[in-house]
Design an enzyme around this catalytic site. Sequence first.
Site, PDB file in Angstrom:
ATOM      1  N   LEU A   1       0.859  -1.199   0.000  1.00  0.00           N
ATOM      2  CA  LEU A   1       0.000   0.000   0.000  1.00  0.00           C
ATOM      3  C   LEU A   1       0.891   1.243   0.000  1.00  0.00           C
ATOM      4  O   LEU A   1       1.043   1.920   1.015  1.00  0.00           O
ATOM      5  CB  LEU A   1      -0.886  -0.043   1.248  1.00  0.00           C
ATOM      6  CG  LEU A   1      -2.264   0.605   1.219  1.00  0.00           C
ATOM      7  CD1 LEU A   1      -3.046   0.246   2.466  1.00  0.00           C
ATOM      8  CD2 LEU A   1      -2.214   2.086   1.008  1.00  0.00           C
TER       9      LEU A   1
ATOM     10  N   GLU B   1       1.562   4.222  -2.633  1.00  0.00           N
ATOM     11  CA  GLU B   1       1.301   4.841  -3.927  1.00  0.00           C
ATOM     12  C   GLU B   1       2.521   5.562  -4.501  1.00  0.00           C
ATOM     13  O   GLU B   1       2.727   5.564  -5.716  1.00  0.00           O
ATOM     14  CB  GLU B   1       0.110   5.796  -3.837  1.00  0.00           C
ATOM     15  CG  GLU B   1      -1.255   5.109  -3.872  1.00  0.00           C
ATOM     16  CD  GLU B   1      -1.659   4.491  -2.538  1.00  0.00           C
ATOM     17  OE1 GLU B   1      -0.921   4.693  -1.551  1.00  0.00           O
ATOM     18  OE2 GLU B   1      -2.706   3.822  -2.486  1.00  0.00           O
TER      19      GLU B   1
ATOM     20  N   HIS C   1     -13.287   8.605  -2.319  1.00  0.00           N
ATOM     21  CA  HIS C   1     -13.442   7.563  -3.347  1.00  0.00           C
ATOM     22  C   HIS C   1     -14.354   8.052  -4.466  1.00  0.00           C
ATOM     23  O   HIS C   1     -14.991   7.248  -5.130  1.00  0.00           O
ATOM     24  CB  HIS C   1     -14.041   6.291  -2.739  1.00  0.00           C
ATOM     25  CG  HIS C   1     -13.165   5.601  -1.735  1.00  0.00           C
ATOM     26  ND1 HIS C   1     -13.026   6.054  -0.449  1.00  0.00           N
ATOM     27  CD2 HIS C   1     -12.394   4.491  -1.825  1.00  0.00           C
ATOM     28  CE1 HIS C   1     -12.202   5.249   0.217  1.00  0.00           C
ATOM     29  NE2 HIS C   1     -11.801   4.297  -0.588  1.00  0.00           N
TER      30      HIS C   1
HETATM   31  C1  LIG Z   1      -3.861   5.747   0.209  1.00  0.00           C
HETATM   32  C2  LIG Z   1      -4.840   4.635   0.034  1.00  0.00           C
HETATM   33  N1  LIG Z   1      -4.531   3.597  -0.767  1.00  0.00           N
HETATM   34  C3  LIG Z   1      -5.382   2.581  -0.934  1.00  0.00           C
HETATM   35  C4  LIG Z   1      -6.590   2.567  -0.315  1.00  0.00           C
HETATM   36  C5  LIG Z   1      -7.585   1.438  -0.571  1.00  0.00           C
HETATM   37  N2  LIG Z   1      -7.703   0.592   0.590  1.00  0.00           N
HETATM   38  C6  LIG Z   1      -8.656   0.764   1.514  1.00  0.00           C
HETATM   39  S1  LIG Z   1      -8.486  -0.264   2.810  1.00  0.00           S
HETATM   40  C7  LIG Z   1      -7.122  -0.978   2.130  1.00  0.00           C
HETATM   41  C8  LIG Z   1      -6.399  -2.061   2.828  1.00  0.00           C
HETATM   42  C9  LIG Z   1      -5.896  -1.578   4.110  1.00  0.00           C
HETATM   43  O1  LIG Z   1      -5.269  -2.626   4.742  1.00  0.00           O
HETATM   44  P1  LIG Z   1      -4.949  -2.544   6.273  1.00  0.00           P
HETATM   45  O2  LIG Z   1      -4.270  -1.265   6.576  1.00  0.00           O
HETATM   46  O3  LIG Z   1      -4.245  -3.786   6.651  1.00  0.00           O
HETATM   47  O4  LIG Z   1      -6.372  -2.473   6.973  1.00  0.00           O
HETATM   48  P2  LIG Z   1      -7.508  -3.588   6.956  1.00  0.00           P
HETATM   49  O5  LIG Z   1      -8.394  -3.307   5.782  1.00  0.00           O
HETATM   50  O6  LIG Z   1      -6.867  -4.911   6.895  1.00  0.00           O
HETATM   51  O7  LIG Z   1      -8.243  -3.373   8.231  1.00  0.00           O
HETATM   52  C10 LIG Z   1      -6.823  -0.402   0.921  1.00  0.00           C
HETATM   53  C11 LIG Z   1      -5.706  -0.808   0.056  1.00  0.00           C
HETATM   54  C12 LIG Z   1      -6.907   3.671   0.499  1.00  0.00           C
HETATM   55  N3  LIG Z   1      -8.078   3.772   1.121  1.00  0.00           N
HETATM   56  N4  LIG Z   1      -6.014   4.670   0.671  1.00  0.00           N
END
Ligand SMILES: Cc1ncc(C[n+]2csc(CCOP(=O)(O)OP(=O)(O)O)c2C)c(N)n1
Lengths: 325, 325, 325, 325
Positions: B58, B60, B129
Amino acid sequence: MRVISMREAINEALHEEMARDNKVFVLGLDVGKMGGDFGVTKGLWAKYGPKRVRDTPLSEAAILGVANGAAFAGYRPVAEIMFADFLTECFDQIVNYTAKAHYMFAGQLKAPLVVRTPTGAGMRAAYHHSQNVESWFLNVPGLTIVAPSTPYDAKGLLISSIRDDNPVIFLEHKMLYSFKGEVPEQTYQIPIGKADIKKQGNDVTVITSMRMTHLCLNAAKKLAAQGINVEVIDMRTLLPIDKETIFASVAKTGRVVTVFEAPKTGGYGSEIGMMIAEEMFEFLQAPIKRVASLDVPVPFAPSLEDYVLPNEIDIEQAIQKIVRF
Amino acid sequence: MRVISMREAINEALHEEMARDNKVFVLGLDVGKMGGDFGVTKGLWAKYGPKRVRDTPLSEAAILGVANGAAFAGYRPVAEIMFADFLTECFDQIVNYTAKAHYMFAGQLKAPLVVRTPTGAGMRAAYHHSQNVESWFLNVPGLTIVAPSTPYDAKGLLISSIRDDNPVIFLEHKMLYSFKGEVPEQTYQIPIGKADIKKQGNDVTVITSMRMTHLCLNAAKKLAAQGINVEVIDMRTLLPIDKETIFASVAKTGRVVTVFEAPKTGGYGSEIGMMIAEEMFEFLQAPIKRVASLDVPVPFAPSLEDYVLPNEIDIEQAIQKIVRF
Amino acid sequence: MLSKDLMVKLYEDMLMIREFEETVDEYAKKGRIPGFLHLAIGQEAAQAGAMAALKETDYKFLDHRSHGICILAGTPKEKVMAEIFGKKNGICQGKGGSMHIADVSVRNFGCNAIQGSTLAACLGTAVAAQLSDTDDVTAVFFGDGTVGRGEFNESLNLSGIWKLPIVYVLINNMYAISTPARNAHPLENLAEMGCAYDIPGLTIDGNDVLEVYKGVSKAVHRARQGQGPTLVELKTYRWQGHFSGDPASYRPEEEVRAWKERCPIKIHRERLLSQKIISHEENEKIIKQVKDEVARMLEFSIKSPEPEEELAIKHVYVGREVSGK
Amino acid sequence: MLSKDLMVKLYEDMLMIREFEETVDEYAKKGRIPGFLHLAIGQEAAQAGAMAALKETDYKFLDHRSHGICILAGTPKEKVMAEIFGKKNGICQGKGGSMHIADVSVRNFGCNAIQGSTLAACLGTAVAAQLSDTDDVTAVFFGDGTVGRGEFNESLNLSGIWKLPIVYVLINNMYAISTPARNAHPLENLAEMGCAYDIPGLTIDGNDVLEVYKGVSKAVHRARQGQGPTLVELKTYRWQGHFSGDPASYRPEEEVRAWKERCPIKIHRERLLSQKIISHEENEKIIKQVKDEVARMLEFSIKSPEPEEELAIKHVYVGREVSGK
Ligand SMILES: Cc1ncc(C[n+]2csc(CCOP(=O)(O)OP(=O)(O)O)c2C)c(N)n1
Ligand SMILES: Cc1ncc(C[n+]2csc(CCOP(=O)(O)OP(=O)(O)O)c2C)c(N)n1
Ligand SMILES: [Mg+2]
Ligand SMILES: [Mg+2]
């Protein structure tokens, strides 16, 4: 009245606001003992100490993070981003957090912070130390953008910005830091959202800001000798836009030239021009003309940078063309 | 002809380009085995393996970093940023690196990369979003922005974008992923920088893109019943701007309505409108009118989101107003 | 040893989260809740244990999977649920929805749907606490995936050097959407990343609510004493997909089954029963109470009206109007 | 033991950097060089030692203090100097200047004046090397301050998990402008930050060119063998201010004096003389040769013409024109 530089005027505003309100604090790279890369925060550290004048690591997102969180908690942070070009590195904090915090929680949070940052070209510092960045933020509701052209405006507007409950991006054109003008010693405010007619005229409305204001005034002087009476409007606040002042002027002149330093395409002049084309069409007697940088990044060599930027001759010619249309 | 969704059309373009050119690779969050958050990269991982279809952490900025560096080294990366709103997190890479790399080293580097990203509102996903982000990039010379409205355009434009030696931000309106249309099975290109007249007409020029194109076409149909003959221009490429197509239309109609989904102030419509006010003034018979979102962030509740976004009635009324001016 | 009251409270809190999440899940699947819904079923111990270690004036920054945090923060729970439904009586009047819930009156400073952005903003409330000499701690909740964002470095570096009163609550549920943490980060125990910042790291069984409570309490204590931040990693698992409705086919069924065996509620219930802290009858009573309470929240949420359109143009600026349609 | 040739080469290289930097410093102070100039006087061992450990096809990403890297990369040195002068015969035709020098023919992929941005982009050339199965390593040069940027985390996390062939050359000169590293980062030895990413860290005396050469060689070897990245920290000191002309009054004179005592050139010279690798006469000859060579570069640079205006509108896009004035 006393004459001081824009650098000093801004510095004075910071001193006065820090003295007045202990919720105000300053942070950024080298703003402390060193007094800032451009010397704008000089003397604050000695006077208010390292708690209220905070040198940060080289972490722009963290700088804005501190500003955001502290503002949410009731403080009034004034963050310095060393060059406006580096706002890319805290763009998310500003666009997706600062700008939306008040709205998305239905008014529960406020973000009364100021991001001061030197902007603009002319220093032979090229791509990453020269950009005019207002366009990155123009389509982001929630932001206020202030951009003074004189020491007088700078002091009054910075004080207003710090006291405003909304987040303000405060653009300081780096080529104006040493520009001098009359500035009252006492504290005063200039209202945010009010443009200033820097020169009255009735043949053509020239709308501009920051460094370009002075080029426009010079051009106006020369054109006066040719019998062209130019009205020069200095926006001072880029967002929200002072429609009233602009429209009143356009109603009078029917002719408009916009002069902004950023590249033409997608520049601030497009917004101003479009607003006029939409709401003041009946008054227009000529095309609206933009003067702006070429649509290129800011190159290094002086010969190239000078070519790319709008200059007085460009402005004169554009005005002549529109007046003679 | 075969009818498929925009999602499938984009997916097909990726498949074809990866098969054709082994310099093409795909990267982003969950683009591999999972096939992307919106399912657009489905099947690529199984076919081309994890080296050419790379799930990233994650990060960017790192995603764009990989894309930049690999593009500089001769590859043709296609990066997916899961939502366009997250471009804030790699804004520096794009604005200060991708866009300027070719220029600042006098042509030594090229950045033939594509950033694919779902954009736009309508999903009830609110602030982070839902944004239309093109305005963040409009004032950044060096970038190309593509924004298709149909599966046919999407496939042809993505293939052209991948083959283009310039960096392309490829905006995919998320509410159009399931929109269906005829798409040839073979590989084809649609030229970048060419707008498409989606409906011919001579009373008024409506300039639009992405999801709004379909609303405009619907409005045009209704207005036809009232005897108003609307020309609908779908920009397809937002940057560089196809002046030729626009100007030819304006020369014919003398009346212009711009319809873009982002907030009005500083939106794409301002640039288009200003261009016309500047260069086509003599042809204009009415004010240029913008239809756009309100100047607010995208709120959550359906009643609020619907209110904020431009709809067919807004478009109809704007067109009527301009035609009757 | 913890008091019996606390032991029971932790049980009730976990049950509450479970019932709340199952309820909104059901209504999301019925199409009654707009947008994305990220559920914390399986992660109740992490949320309840951490919240019990905080006091109401501690600042809280949440992520997208934080309904549980919101309902334990002191906000009337029905207002949290109504918010998720996008209703007028929601704590943010329906403006925020599942991903943007705040209640500043209990220092819940909100979820932000950009991963990593709260890692920056949490620095600011911590600075505010330092400046105002209170012992309020800032807790920031985030997931394993979010460790990949740049703000992670900027935040831990700054808080490490400024010894800020921050508790980093890293909920490691082993996935970021489809991406296993082991594919996204070199270390298995992410708390060890604190080593780069001289920040102590604690890796804790996030499915044992007592372990969570003790570990987070230790970190809170450190922060309150002015000893700086701690990185607390709570290892747990989300039973469902990334969002309500995500089939999550990227995970081995075996793995899901094993984690369900280690249900945090079951673990704690068995402890309460075997240690005779509650009887079977009391257990049944608690369960029923929780169910009744959630049923009332549901009724409240369903009955609550949609927000009115005018709300959409409020809160863009403090004290400044924007225009509606 | 290193060969005598190499020992002498390292000496010549350091002398070359020193003479080059002193020359451009002189001409900057005379006002003959536009823009900012960041000098590496005092850091010659770090630059020369690291460069000697790399081969020409290794990718190199530089920062703002990298003239020395540029002239050792294989580029005709006079073209580097002419670039700094902003002249047409510069390696970037005067478009780049001191902060944006690249020579892609020797895989110098350039300096970028946004701190941290190369930490992201360097990932891409490393991926390219992996994809094309070459053993080319990517070296990225950056300072202690830049460790504060978010890209540091994104880069090390990604390269750590993908085992990318990257050598992180962290030149720790103890300051970022006025900010001491000890005020900006919790750890004293920044190489230890690799611990968060399972990346080995080496902290090396950056003023001993042999230590630098050996340490960087070890890292290069690891990367070439596919064992992944290494974080190499070279401890050194810049004798001058942050840029040419900066009085650097923020540093204790004592400290500056002590570091000048440990002049990297002197250290190595004494070694060469005492080990009789060169004689005093040979030493004098080498010094003279270097001075003559730099004098020729200077002449070339001064004589070189300014770039012509048309260059400003080239290279914005590959194969697409933009308009000039
Ligand atoms: C900057 C950014 N990149 C991507 C996303 C899309 N996204 C939302 S939740 C998520 C996964 C997050 O994983 P984690 O931090 O482990 O939290 P979990 O969902 O497992 O609780 C992603 C990639 C986002 N919201 N913000
Ligand atoms: C993102 C960003 N922030 C700030 C700056 C301004 N700046 C230029 S060099 C520098 C200090 C860098 O310190 P370090 O990385 O230690 O390198 P050094 O100058 O010591 O060689 C700063 C703050 C910048 N160029 N980019
Ligand atoms: Mg997770
Ligand atoms: Mg340094």
